[in-house]
Scaffold this motif. Structure first.
Motif, short mmCIF file in Angstrom:
data_model
loop_
_atom_site.label_atom_id
_atom_site.label_comp_id
_atom_site.label_asym_id
_atom_site.label_seq_id
_atom_site.Cartn_x
_atom_site.Cartn_y
_atom_site.Cartn_z
N VAL A 164 0.15 5.49 -12.67
CA VAL A 164 1.34 5.75 -11.86
C VAL A 164 1.62 7.25 -11.81
CG1 VAL A 164 3.85 5.46 -11.74
CG2 VAL A 164 2.39 3.49 -12.25
N SER A 165 1.57 7.90 -12.96
CA SER A 165 1.80 9.35 -13.03
C SER A 165 0.75 10.11 -12.23
CB SER A 165 1.79 9.81 -14.49
OG SER A 165 1.92 11.21 -14.59
N ASP A 166 -0.50 9.67 -12.33
CA ASP A 166 -1.60 10.28 -11.59
C ASP A 166 -1.33 10.23 -10.08
OD1 ASP A 166 -4.78 10.95 -11.51
OD2 ASP A 166 -4.34 9.38 -10.04
N MET A 167 -0.95 9.06 -9.57
CA MET A 167 -0.70 8.92 -8.15
C MET A 167 0.52 9.72 -7.70
SD MET A 167 -3.14 7.27 -6.91
CE MET A 167 -2.46 7.15 -5.27
N GLU A 168 1.54 9.79 -8.54
CA GLU A 168 2.72 10.57 -8.19
C GLU A 168 2.38 12.06 -8.07
OE1 GLU A 168 5.45 9.49 -11.26
OE2 GLU A 168 6.23 7.74 -10.15
N CYS A 209 -1.71 7.53 0.83
CA CYS A 209 -1.75 7.64 2.28
C CYS A 209 -0.42 7.21 2.90
CB CYS A 209 -2.90 6.79 2.82
SG CYS A 209 -3.16 6.90 4.60
N TYR A 210 0.13 6.12 2.43
CA TYR A 210 1.32 5.52 3.03
C TYR A 210 2.54 6.44 2.93
CZ TYR A 210 4.91 2.00 4.06
OH TYR A 210 5.97 1.31 4.61
N GLY A 251 -20.45 0.27 6.20
CA GLY A 251 -19.85 1.16 7.19
C GLY A 251 -18.56 1.81 6.75
N ALA A 252 -18.37 3.04 7.19
CA ALA A 252 -17.15 3.79 6.89
C ALA A 252 -15.98 3.25 7.69
CB ALA A 252 -17.36 5.27 7.19
N GLN A 253 -14.78 3.41 7.14
CA GLN A 253 -13.57 3.00 7.84
C GLN A 253 -12.43 3.91 7.41
OE1 GLN A 253 -12.20 -1.08 7.31
NE2 GLN A 253 -11.27 -1.06 9.33
N MET A 254 -11.64 4.36 8.38
CA MET A 254 -10.53 5.27 8.13
C MET A 254 -9.20 4.53 8.16
SD MET A 254 -12.38 7.95 7.87
CE MET A 254 -14.01 7.17 7.69
N PHE A 255 -8.36 4.82 7.17
CA PHE A 255 -7.02 4.26 7.08
C PHE A 255 -6.01 5.39 7.26
CE2 PHE A 255 -9.75 1.29 5.01
CZ PHE A 255 -9.19 0.04 5.22
N TYR A 256 -4.94 5.12 8.01
CA TYR A 256 -3.96 6.16 8.28
C TYR A 256 -2.55 5.61 8.09
CZ TYR A 256 -3.35 3.78 12.78
OH TYR A 256 -3.10 2.85 13.74
N SER A 257 -1.59 6.52 7.93
CA SER A 257 -0.20 6.15 7.71
C SER A 257 0.60 6.30 8.99
CB SER A 257 0.40 7.03 6.61
OG SER A 257 1.81 6.86 6.55
N MET A 274 -19.05 -0.53 13.93
CA MET A 274 -18.08 -0.99 14.92
C MET A 274 -16.67 -1.10 14.34
SD MET A 274 -19.94 -1.30 17.59
CE MET A 274 -18.90 -2.25 18.71
N ARG A 275 -16.47 -0.57 13.15
CA ARG A 275 -15.16 -0.70 12.51
C ARG A 275 -14.11 0.14 13.24
NH1 ARG A 275 -15.06 -3.21 7.82
NH2 ARG A 275 -17.05 -3.75 6.85
N GLU A 276 -12.88 -0.37 13.23
CA GLU A 276 -11.77 0.33 13.85
C GLU A 276 -10.92 0.99 12.77
OE1 GLU A 276 -9.64 -2.52 16.13
OE2 GLU A 276 -11.21 -2.75 17.65
N THR A 277 -10.25 2.07 13.13
CA THR A 277 -9.30 2.66 12.20
C THR A 277 -8.19 1.65 11.93
OG1 THR A 277 -8.04 3.67 14.00
CG2 THR A 277 -9.81 4.99 13.02
N LYS A 278 -7.58 1.76 10.77
CA LYS A 278 -6.61 0.74 10.36
C LYS A 278 -5.36 1.37 9.77
CE LYS A 278 -6.41 -3.64 7.81
NZ LYS A 278 -7.18 -4.58 6.95
N LEU A 279 -4.21 0.85 10.17
CA LEU A 279 -2.93 1.29 9.61
C LEU A 279 -2.83 0.81 8.17
CD1 LEU A 279 -0.26 2.69 10.56
CD2 LEU A 279 0.64 0.39 10.94
N CYS A 280 -2.50 1.72 7.26
CA CYS A 280 -2.45 1.34 5.85
C CYS A 280 -1.09 0.76 5.48
CB CYS A 280 -2.75 2.56 4.97
SG CYS A 280 -1.42 3.78 4.90
N GLY A 281 -1.08 0.02 4.39
CA GLY A 281 0.15 -0.52 3.84
C GLY A 281 0.54 0.21 2.57
N LYS A 282 1.61 -0.25 1.92
CA LYS A 282 2.11 0.41 0.73
C LYS A 282 1.12 0.39 -0.43
CE LYS A 282 7.04 -0.28 1.63
NZ LYS A 282 8.31 -0.88 1.12
N GLU A 283 0.15 -0.55 -0.36
CA GLU A 283 -0.84 -0.61 -1.45
C GLU A 283 -1.71 0.65 -1.48
OE1 GLU A 283 -2.81 -2.21 2.19
OE2 GLU A 283 -0.86 -2.46 1.23
#
Length: 240
Positions: free
Chosen positions: A116-120, A194-195, A149-155, A181-190
């Motif tokens: 938790v501290s690391d992510m903060e 990024c979120y 395949g690579a895939q990008m997640f965005y906030s 053929m992967r699409e970019t994907k909206l990320c969630g709180k997990e």
């Protein structure tokens, strides 16, 4: 590797060589709690800064290949190459870690609390500069080894993140993975980092370590350089 990829890579590295030989780059080190902040010269806090994160580190190895190669080392290798390309190209850069460590605050006990501290601390650096561009480098895994395949997640927190993700995804298709053929994907709180990032931010899953063929590539230093250049070229296009 496509002709256009080779041509563009040659042109960029020629420019990098000129910048390096000019000996105009100086490095400074500062601290944000346990996070390492490194920039070229005297970074303008209001200027455009590239903030790079390599997922996991220290006690947290991330996912791994069937042979036991941990994600954290692959992420670090790719990120250091992206950092060096950005520096030589003239971008101010900051990194959450530049070696195999967790950046949790000293004195924090217990693996969960340390994570938790690391992510903060990572998020603090992502949000430190109001005009930065943030990239977190990871590898993927799944129970079925056929996926690749690579895939990008965005906030959704910053409207520029989706465009940044699309540019990076297209670079992987153009340079390394024409059948992706992967699409970019909206990320969630997990995807905490990024979120909750207020700046343009993308989490780049560069491939699947659970896929034997892709894992063999991602553990190869030459392919790691190609991934790094693909990420750098996407960053450069977005920044331009």
């Amino acid at each position: 590797m496509s002709f256009e990829f080779r041509k563009y890579r040659t042109a960029v590295f020629s420019a990098l060589a000129v910048l390096a030989s000019a000996a105009m780059i100086h490095y400074a080190v500062d601290k944000i709690d346990s996070a390492v902040y490194v920039n070229t010269g005297d970074a303008d806090p209001q200027g455009r800064i590239v903030v790079l994160d390599c997922g996991h580190g220290g006690m947290d190895g991330g996912c791994s290949t069937a042979e036991g190669v941990c994600e954290k080392g692959i992420n670090l290798s790719i990120m250091l190459s992206v950092r060096d390309m950005c520096r030589l190209y003239g971008y101010d850069t900051a990194v959450t870690r530049d070696r195999d460590i967790s950046i949790h605050d000293s004195g924090v006990m217990g693996v969960r609390n340390q994570k938790v501290s690391d992510m903060e601390n990572r998020l603090e650096l992502f949000n430190k500069f109001p005009n930065s561009v943030c990239l977190s480098i990871h590898q993927n895994t799944y129970t079925d080894p056929k996926f690749s395949g690579a895939q990008m997640f965005y906030s959704a927190a910053n409207p520029e993140s989706e465009r940044f993700a699309s540019i990076l995804q297209n670079k992987f298709v153009q340079n390394l993975q024409p059948e992706n053929m992967r699409e970019t994907k909206l990320c969630g709180k997990e995807l905490y980092l990024c979120y909750f990032c207020e700046n343009p931010a993308v989490m780049a899953e560069c491939g699947f370590l659970s896929n034997p063929d892709e894992a063999a590539k991602l553990t190869d230093s030459t392919y790691q350089q190609q991934v790094a250049f693909t990420l750098f070229s996407g960053l450069n296009e977005f920044m331009s």
